[in-house]
Each structure stands twice: as C-alpha cells, then as structure tokens.
Write an enzyme that holds these catalytic residues in place. Structure first.
Site, PDB file in Angstrom:
ATOM      1  N   ASN A   1       0.854  -1.184   0.000  1.00  0.00           N
ATOM      2  CA  ASN A   1       0.000   0.000   0.000  1.00  0.00           C
ATOM      3  C   ASN A   1       0.892   1.237   0.000  1.00  0.00           C
ATOM      4  O   ASN A   1       1.457   1.600   1.023  1.00  0.00           O
ATOM      5  CB  ASN A   1      -0.903  -0.010   1.230  1.00  0.00           C
TER       6      ASN A   1
ATOM      7  N   LYS B   1       8.349  -7.907  -5.872  1.00  0.00           N
ATOM      8  CA  LYS B   1       9.470  -8.719  -6.344  1.00  0.00           C
ATOM      9  C   LYS B   1      10.079  -9.533  -5.210  1.00  0.00           C
ATOM     10  O   LYS B   1      10.259 -10.752  -5.323  1.00  0.00           O
ATOM     11  CB  LYS B   1      10.536  -7.808  -6.960  1.00  0.00           C
TER      12      LYS B   1
ATOM     13  N   SER C   1      -4.440  -0.595  -5.277  1.00  0.00           N
ATOM     14  CA  SER C   1      -4.494   0.271  -6.458  1.00  0.00           C
ATOM     15  C   SER C   1      -5.372   1.474  -6.108  1.00  0.00           C
ATOM     16  O   SER C   1      -5.211   2.065  -5.060  1.00  0.00           O
ATOM     17  CB  SER C   1      -5.048  -0.513  -7.657  1.00  0.00           C
TER      18      SER C   1
ATOM     19  N   TYR D   1      -0.679   9.923 -11.009  1.00  0.00           N
ATOM     20  CA  TYR D   1      -1.383   9.021 -10.091  1.00  0.00           C
ATOM     21  C   TYR D   1      -2.166   7.975 -10.874  1.00  0.00           C
ATOM     22  O   TYR D   1      -2.111   6.774 -10.567  1.00  0.00           O
ATOM     23  CB  TYR D   1      -2.313   9.830  -9.185  1.00  0.00           C
TER      24      TYR D   1
ATOM     25  N   LYS E   1      -1.463   3.917 -10.749  1.00  0.00           N
ATOM     26  CA  LYS E   1      -2.465   2.968 -10.268  1.00  0.00           C
ATOM     27  C   LYS E   1      -2.928   2.020 -11.379  1.00  0.00           C
ATOM     28  O   LYS E   1      -3.250   0.855 -11.102  1.00  0.00           O
ATOM     29  CB  LYS E   1      -3.630   3.706  -9.616  1.00  0.00           C
TER      30      LYS E   1
ATOM     31  N   THR F   1      -9.127   9.461   4.875  1.00  0.00           N
ATOM     32  CA  THR F   1      -7.745   9.448   5.363  1.00  0.00           C
ATOM     33  C   THR F   1      -7.226  10.887   5.395  1.00  0.00           C
ATOM     34  O   THR F   1      -7.837  11.787   4.798  1.00  0.00           O
ATOM     35  CB  THR F   1      -6.840   8.636   4.423  1.00  0.00           C
TER      36      THR F   1
END
Length: 180
Positions: free
Chosen positions: A16, A50, A69, A83, A87, A118
């Site tokens: 995130n 990864k 996403s 952005y 995403k 948020t």
C-alpha cells in the site's frame, strides 16, 4: 490466524503506497512530481512484490499478495496523470504476477479503494475547498467516504482461505463509484 472471514494459512503481504495525486493537466504536469509519485506508488509496489515473491517461492508454501491500487486506475479524473498512470500500472503488475505465480500457489490480487477518509483525502478536500458532506455524494453511491478498516477487511478476505480460488483480479471497494 483466524478472523471472521476465514482462516489465513499462507504467507501474506499487502503493498500500500500512495502520494497525494498530482493536480495539473497532462500538458503541464510537474516532471519532478511525476518521478517522485511513480517512484513511490508504482516502483515501490513493484520492488516490494518482487522480493515478496522471491521469499514465497523460496519457502515453497504458496502465499497471497494484495496490491492496493485505486479507482483512479479504472475511472481516471483529469489533472492527475501520474497518479492514474501509477495505479493503472499496479493493476497490470498484479495481473502479470498472478499469471506467473499461480502454478506456485501464490495468489496476487488488488484492491481499488474509492474515496477513503484518510488524512490524504482530507488534505485534498481542504486544498480544493470542499467539505466531506458536499463531496462524498459525488464519489460514493452510499453518500459517505469509506473507512480504512473497510479496505483492510477486503484485503483480509483476499488473504484468507475463503478466497483461495481468486487471483489476478481487483476488488473495487468504492461504494459503486466505478459502476457509474
């Protein structure tokens, strides 16, 4: 671990990462901010995934990776090209990793949150002079902003054995925003 959604028996990782969306049209975007945002939101997620995949492959027990996403990866808005690109990229990386790692019992999915209450969202509201009450109906069929725990619950479900046949997909936790 057990939660009300089902048990979690495999290794789990949630990625995130997000910076505040950019605010300029495509013809005028700030190149320095582009690089910073892509570095955090896209490259950061890619690097985490990864190394998580390498560890899960090494352990040989399968696993579940959830990438966060955004609805902006599906329903872009003007003036935030970096952005939106990042995403969209997270969704694409999720699909590729799911294809490559399904045979190893590693599931890779994403959650695309809508407007979640948020500090980042509150800062954007302040920046553009909106109140939550007047702006929430534009972003939610439920006329409210989502809460962070609602995104956590979607992620928990994807990580749980209850979602053991789900990989390479995105859950839209957006109160219907992308359905319009």
């Amino acid at each position: 671990m057990y939660n009300h959604l089902g048990s979690i028996t495999d290794p789990v990782a949630v990625n995130n990462a997000a910076l505040t969306p950019d605010d300029k049209p495509a013809a005028e975007f700030d190149e320095a901010y582009w690089h910073r945002l892509i570095s955090v939101d896209l490259t950061g997620t890619a690097l985490c995934m990864k190394y998580e995949l390498q560890q899960m492959l090494k352990q040989g027990k399968g696993g579940s990776i959830i990438n966060i996403s955004s609805v902006s990866g599906f329903r872009p808005q003007p003036n935030n090209i970096a952005y939106v690109a990042a995403k969209h990229g997270v969704v694409g990386m999720t699909k590729v990793a799911a294809m490559e790692n399904g045979p190893h019992n590693i599931r890779v999915n994403s959650v695309a949150p809508g407007a979640i209450d948020t500090p980042m969202l509150r800062g954007a509201l302040d920046q553009f002079g909106f109140t939550a009450e007047e702006y929430a109906p534009q972003l939610s069929l439920l006329n409210r902003f989502g809460q962070p725990n609602e995104i956590a619950q979607a992620s928990l479900w994807l990580a749980s054995d209850a979602a053991s046949y789900i990989t390479g997909t995105t859950i839209h936790a957006d109160a219907g925003y992308t359905s319009r």
